[in-house]
Design a protein around this motif. Structure first.
Motif: not given
Length: 190
Positions: A170-189
């Motif tokens: 849950k915590l990681l999911s919330r972090a990912i959602e927050r990051l996605r809201g700030n920056f769409v392709f942040i997870f590529m790295f």
């Protein structure tokens, strides 16, 4: 054995040698993990001397209790958990407690430039990733660090952070959602 002889050794093989009294195996464990441990410790407290002392205490304890410690397939997990516990114990003694989770821009830039999919990112993009990561809560920053920089499994993260596995997801999911809201392709790295 010399350091070069450990290159192909798995964590469990290296740990087994350490437990049997092979001092060079302890040195290898130390050298493989020191930068990651120091970085993690520095995110828990800004007292760099305390972080260094805590890391040394962890390795001294491992060596002194090598015959009593259990097998592990993930040395990083064992070290993260031990270091966090040791730092909190030392912070409690010194009453200098405070989280300092700050993903430095230079560390992010270095990480991104070593990943094939992101090696060509410009400085402005790296700065935006840095800003997005630093908008997370301290616990979200910690879980991102442990999962993506430390490469720990969810069950290991749960134990390090004193959470249930479900709460970890849950915590990681919330972090990912927050990051996605700030920056769409942040997870590529990651």
């Amino acid at each position: 054995m010399g350091k070069e002889n450990y290159l192909g050794f798995s964590d469990s093989e290296l740990w087994s040698l350490l437990r049997s009294g092979e001092r060079s195996a302890l040195n290898e464990v130390y050298h493989r993990n020191i930068d990651l441990l120091y970085s993690y410790g520095a995110k828990i407290t800004s007292d760099h001397g305390l972080v260094e002392d805590s890391i040394q205490e962890v390795f001294i304890t491992i060596w002194e209790k090598r015959h009593k410690i259990k097998d592990t397939t993930s040395i990083k997990f064992y070290l993260f958990k031990s270091l966090k516990r040791r730092i909190f114990r030392n912070l409690k003694k010194s009453q200098k407690f405070g989280f300092q989770y700050d993903f430095s821009e230079s560390a992010i830039a270095q990480k991104l430039k070593t990943e094939p999919a992101t090696e060509n990112l410009d400085e402005a993009t790296i700065k935006k990733i840095h800003q997005s990561l630093n908008k997370l809560t301290n616990r979200q920053k910690e879980i991102v660090y442990l999962r993506f920089y430390g490469k720990l499994e969810f069950s290991e993260i749960a134990e390090v952070m004193d959470l249930s596995v479900k709460a970890t997801y849950k915590l990681l999911s919330r972090a990912i959602e927050r990051l996605r809201g700030n920056f769409v392709f942040i997870f590529m790295f990651f």
